[in-house]
Design an enzyme around this catalytic site. Structure first.
Site, PDB file in Angstrom:
ATOM      1  N   GLN A  20       4.729  12.871  35.737  1.00  0.00           N
ATOM      2  CA  GLN A  20       5.503  12.927  36.979  1.00  0.00           C
ATOM      3  C   GLN A  20       4.612  12.676  38.195  1.00  0.00           C
ATOM      4  O   GLN A  20       5.110  12.513  39.306  1.00  0.00           O
ATOM      5  CB  GLN A  20       6.185  14.289  37.115  1.00  0.00           C
ATOM      6  CG  GLN A  20       7.354  14.473  36.149  1.00  0.00           C
ATOM      7  CD  GLN A  20       8.096  15.782  36.322  1.00  0.00           C
ATOM      8  OE1 GLN A  20       8.259  16.509  35.359  1.00  0.00           O
ATOM      9  NE2 GLN A  20       8.569  16.090  37.517  1.00  0.00           N
ATOM     10  N   ARG A  43      13.876  21.959  37.696  1.00  0.00           N
ATOM     11  CA  ARG A  43      14.611  21.859  38.961  1.00  0.00           C
ATOM     12  C   ARG A  43      14.452  23.150  39.767  1.00  0.00           C
ATOM     13  O   ARG A  43      15.435  23.768  40.186  1.00  0.00           O
ATOM     14  CB  ARG A  43      16.100  21.615  38.683  1.00  0.00           C
ATOM     15  CG  ARG A  43      16.439  20.157  38.390  1.00  0.00           C
ATOM     16  CD  ARG A  43      17.934  20.018  38.252  1.00  0.00           C
ATOM     17  NE  ARG A  43      18.400  18.702  38.673  1.00  0.00           N
ATOM     18  CZ  ARG A  43      18.990  17.830  37.852  1.00  0.00           C
ATOM     19  NH1 ARG A  43      19.157  18.100  36.585  1.00  0.00           N
ATOM     20  NH2 ARG A  43      19.424  16.674  38.313  1.00  0.00           N
ATOM     21  N   CYS A  44      13.190  23.549  39.955  1.00  0.00           N
ATOM     22  CA  CYS A  44      12.947  24.875  40.518  1.00  0.00           C
ATOM     23  C   CYS A  44      12.513  24.844  41.967  1.00  0.00           C
ATOM     24  O   CYS A  44      12.520  25.882  42.622  1.00  0.00           O
ATOM     25  CB  CYS A  44      11.888  25.584  39.694  1.00  0.00           C
ATOM     26  SG  CYS A  44      10.245  24.855  39.879  1.00  0.00           S
ATOM     27  N   GLU A  71      17.060  19.152  43.034  1.00  0.00           N
ATOM     28  CA  GLU A  71      17.002  20.480  42.441  1.00  0.00           C
ATOM     29  C   GLU A  71      18.082  21.425  42.951  1.00  0.00           C
ATOM     30  O   GLU A  71      18.331  22.473  42.353  1.00  0.00           O
ATOM     31  CB  GLU A  71      15.615  21.089  42.681  1.00  0.00           C
ATOM     32  CG  GLU A  71      14.530  20.286  41.966  1.00  0.00           C
ATOM     33  CD  GLU A  71      13.145  20.609  42.474  1.00  0.00           C
ATOM     34  OE1 GLU A  71      12.292  20.959  41.665  1.00  0.00           O
ATOM     35  OE2 GLU A  71      12.920  20.520  43.687  1.00  0.00           O
TER      36      GLU A  71
END
Ligand code: MCN
Ligand code: CUM
Length: 806
Positions: free
Chosen positions: A237, A384-385, A760
């Protein structure tokens, strides 16, 4: 001429620019099986690596015997910590300032930890080799409970840190303690708590889960012994950061390293950090001189790579009798597993958890977070934090409900009277953030109206009566959630990853015939960047999005950037894209003025062209301007038409949203039915509404999974109980709710196009909505707090404990 009969509106539509629900250009490949994922990469003579993993959660490794493995036909090498030690690669730095074993160095700290790396001619031989490596373990006492880990006589997990009283983030209070992180004013908060009309107190646990991307982590390392160049393909990523890290730990000069992220089958934060597989593949390729591929299977992925959450959040919230919140106190025990490998910006050991005052104007607050080692896999910041905003939002949205119970108040109203008001932005929070913009009341009213909140409450009241009268065995819950996100890390002065400032970049080249290529420092993992970012350029420069190729992920060609996580691509790289576009536009203006034989200031931009002010029929299209940039010698203007922007945002962006879940619960079976799920998002200027909707559907479905069944669970021996998809709940189309999406638009005041991130938000916002719905259904029967996931059994148990089974 065609251009002259085409209306402005038609010309604008032709661009498919910002605001257009443009179909995803990526999907032409993906839907036809033409994606190119790491496992699709095949190279001549390529070898395959696989790990011997620890069956124990805590054990001493007394011996490793490779002989039987090396005797298996096709097995080329077996690497252990002993082999890596002379290279200094048996441990590696983590993003959190800790270090982590690449291969077991004397002991193991979690089940599934990497012990040896078997390299073979094919995957099957590697797998056979893994079976044949003989490892002797001497088991040690296991600690999976972070509270027990902090007891005085708890076993020492990290012997390498024994006696160290200073960690990467300040003093360590205990041998299994990692850090304490404090924000806010403790004394003032205690003062508020001791004098408040009402104080509600609760332990809120956000359980351990895992992002579980469809594609697991993997890489192909290829060292070219002739050129000395290492090429590393992988599910990264943050490809540029990986290049720098590889260079720093391997001493290979950075220009001799090319990192490529090909197509990625979902990242969700699982693919931010560095894993043993990358290091071992690189070493194996250097040793053997051949390309080495390593790809995890599903169990490897669920057992050893970045998990998510595992936060025990003890809260106290104070208010007046009327419900005006006066203070918030929060103490967190964060279970980080065997190594602190949280993928947070360096200065934020608990991420952005200090946004736990949420969307409310809470004048006084105090937060402290203790990070703790246990015998579990490392990670914690994924899924997705937004760097622990998920946990923060869950915490405050539960605390609001708990306070509403204490005040005997409607929680929608409690939220409304405490929201930060529109005129208070930019808003300085008690725990240190400056919220850039927001209009919470408008969004809340719209949401409550859309679901007909009053009618829902009336229906619920009737249902409770019916239940009590024995007419039904189903309860109904209305789950409310209002969240504020914080995305777009981030100003370089506050945010860095291993010392690398978190800016991002975009480089645009316009070709002579008026089409273009743009390259970004970010990398899509399914978010549709190639589609959306071209739309920004289209609107900014006036070239159709369909004429723009977008490339990411190859460090040999892309400008340096910090990658995609924390929903930072739109807030940061999106801004860089707009800024690079504007540089091109400025040069295009000079060229147009020259061609039209007027002063620079006498031309103005008009959708896809520059026209003479007050004389719109005299114009040059961007296509003509592009050609002129390459074919005319213009005095004082360099040939060519390209620009690059490295963008350091002045602040983060603060998207927000209102989510409402209506749920039916069967008291006798614990089963649930999601009757309605409404999701209103405000991510500022919306670049591609269809992609946003897709993000919301995906993120809310993940939120549904987390709230209603998904967990990473261990037994007291540290055995991983949920390492297969039989045990780890993943919703299918059968379980997935139907979503009703909605929006408001409050542009970010500092972002060049006013956009905020959204990737997110749906996870941050939906988990509290689902969980609050379960709690709300039982509120009338005395439930105050119960831990997720709310699977059938746990819901049944709540009903049972409340005496609802007669
Ligand atoms: N978008 C838009 N208008 C806005 C904001 C965003 O049109 N105002 C679009 C963007 O152009 C982009 C998408 O929405 O295509 C997401 O943008 P953004 O919110 O900037 O998030 P990122 O691109 O940085 O994606 C990261 C985010 C994170 S951190 C996780 S985790 C997650 C998520 O995205 N992982 C995903 N969504 C995912 N979706 C898929 N399919 N796969 C993942 O791995
Ligand atoms: Cu926290 S998961 Mo995303 O930032 O890649």
């Amino acid at each position: 001429m065609k251009d002259e009969v085409t209306s402005t509106e038609e010309r604008r539509e032709n661009l498919k620019g910002m605001g257009c629900a443009r179909k995803r250009v990526e999907d032409v490949r993906f839907t036809q099986g033409k994606g190119n994922y790491v496992d699709d990469i095949k190279m001549d003579g390529m070898l395959f690596g696989d790990f011997v993993r620890s069956p124990y959660a805590h054990a001493r490794v007394t011996s490793i015997n490779k002989e039987a493995a090396l005797a298996i036909p096709g097995v080329v090498a077996v690497l252990t910590a002993e082999d890596l030690a002379p290279l200094g690669l048996h441990w590696m730095p983590t993003l959190a300032g800790d270090k982590q074993m690449v291969l077991a160095d004397g002991k193991v700290l979690f089940q599934g930890q990497e012990v040896a790396f078997v390299v073979a001619n094919d995957r099957y031989a590697a797998s056979d080799g893994v079976e044949a490596v003989e490892v002797d373990y001497e088991d040690l006492p296991v600690v999976t409970d972070p509270f027990k880990a902090l007891e005085p006589d708890a076993p020492v997990l990290r012997e390498d840190l024994e006696g160290q009283t200073e960690g990467a983030h300040g003093p360590r209070k205990h041998h299994n303690h990692i850090f304490t992180w404090e924000q806010g004013d403790e004394a003032a908060t205690e003062q508020v708590m001791s004098t408040a009309d009402v104080v509600a107190e609760e332990m809120v646990y956000y359980h351990r889960t895992h992002p579980n991307p469809l594609e697991t982590c993997g890489c192909v390392a290829s060292m070219d012994k002739v050129t000395g160049k290492l090429t590393l393909y992988g599910t990264f990523q943050a490809p540029h950061a990986i290049r720098t890290i590889v260079s720093l730990i391997s001493s290979i000069p950075e220009h001799k390293i090319r990192v490529v992220s090909p197509d990625i089958g979902g990242g969700f934060g699982n693919k931010v950090g560095a894993y043993s597989g990358y290091v071992c593949s690189v070493v194996a390729s250097i040793v053997t001189g051949k390309p080495v591929k390593w790809v995890e299977d599903k169990m490897d992925n669920l057992m050893s790579t970045a998990f998510a959450r595992d936060y025990w959040m003890k809260g106290k919230i104070a208010a007046t009798k009327e419900g005006k919140i006066t203070g918030l106190h929060c103490h967190v025990i964060g279970d980080h597993g065997g190594f602190d490998a949280c993928a947070d910006p360096t200065k934020f050991p608990a991420g952005f958890f200090n946004i736990c005052t949420g969307s409310y104007d809470i004048p006084t607050a105090y937060l402290s977070v203790d990070g703790v080692y246990t015998n579990k896999a490392p990670g914690g910041v994924a899924y997705r934090c937004s760097f622990r905003v998920t946990e923060a939002a869950y915490f405050i949205e539960r605390m609001i409900e708990v306070l509403a119970i204490k005040l005997d108040m409607d929680s929608a109203e409690l939220r409304r009277i405490n929201f930060i008001k529109k005129e208070q932005f930019p808003y300085q929070s008690a725990l240190g953030w400056e919220y850039d913009s927001g209009d919470y009341h408008t969004a809340w009213d719209k949401a409550l109206e859309a679901v007909d909140y009053k009618a829902l409450r009336a229906e619920q009241a009737q249902r409770i009566e019916d239940f009590k009268a024995g007419k039904t065995r189903k309860l109904m819950g209305v789950g409310l959630s209002f969240f504020t996100e914080i995305v777009g890390a981030g100003p370089v002065k506050n945010c860095d990853i291993l010392g690398l400032g978190m800016f991002d970049s975009c480089e645009i080249r316009i070709h002579p015939t008026g089409s273009a290529i743009a390259r970004l420092g970010t990398i899509s993992q399914g978010q549709g960047h190639a589609t959306a970012f071209a739309q920004i350029i289209a609107s900014e420069i006036g070239i159709p999005a369909d004429d723009i190729t977008l490339e990411e992920g190859d460090t040999d060609t892309a400008p340096y950037g910090l990658g995609t996580y924390g929903s930072r691509s739109m807030p940061v790289a999106g801004a860089a894209t707009a800024m690079a576009s504007r540089k091109i536009k400025a040069k295009a203006q000079m060229i147009a003025a020259y061609l039209l034989e007027v002063h620079d200031d006498d031309v103005e931009f008009d959708v896809d062209r520059f026209a003479v002010k007050g004389n719109p029929e005299r114009f040059k299209t961007m296509k003509e301007i592009a050609f002129a940039a390459y074919n005319q010698a213009i005095p004082g203007v360099e040939p060519g038409l390209e620009a690059v922007s490295y963008y350091d945002p002045p602040n983060m962006t603060y998207p927000f949203g209102a989510y409402i879940c209506v749920m039916e619960l069967d008291v006798d079976t614990g089963e649930h039915e999601i009757r309605k799920f409404y999701a209103l998002d405000d991510c500022g200027t919306r670049v591609n509404p269809m992609i946003i909707e897709g993000q919301v559907h995906g993120g809310a479905t993940e939120g549904y999974a987390i709230a209603m069944g998904q967990e990473i669970a261990y037994d007291e021996m540290g055995n991983h109980k949920t390492a297969t998809l039989m045990d780890f709940f993943v919703p299918t189309a059968m379980e997935t709710p139907t979503y009703q999406t909605d929006f408001t638009v409050t542009p970010s005041p500092h972002h060049p196009i006013g956009a905020k991130g959204v990737g997110e938000s749906p996870n941050v916002g939906s988990v509290p909505a689902f969980s609050n719905a379960v709690h709300d259904a039982f509120r009338a029967f005395g439930l105050v707090q119960s831990h997720m996931p709310h699977d059938h059994w746990r819901v049944w148990r709540i009903a049972d404990e409340l005496g609802l089974h007669g």
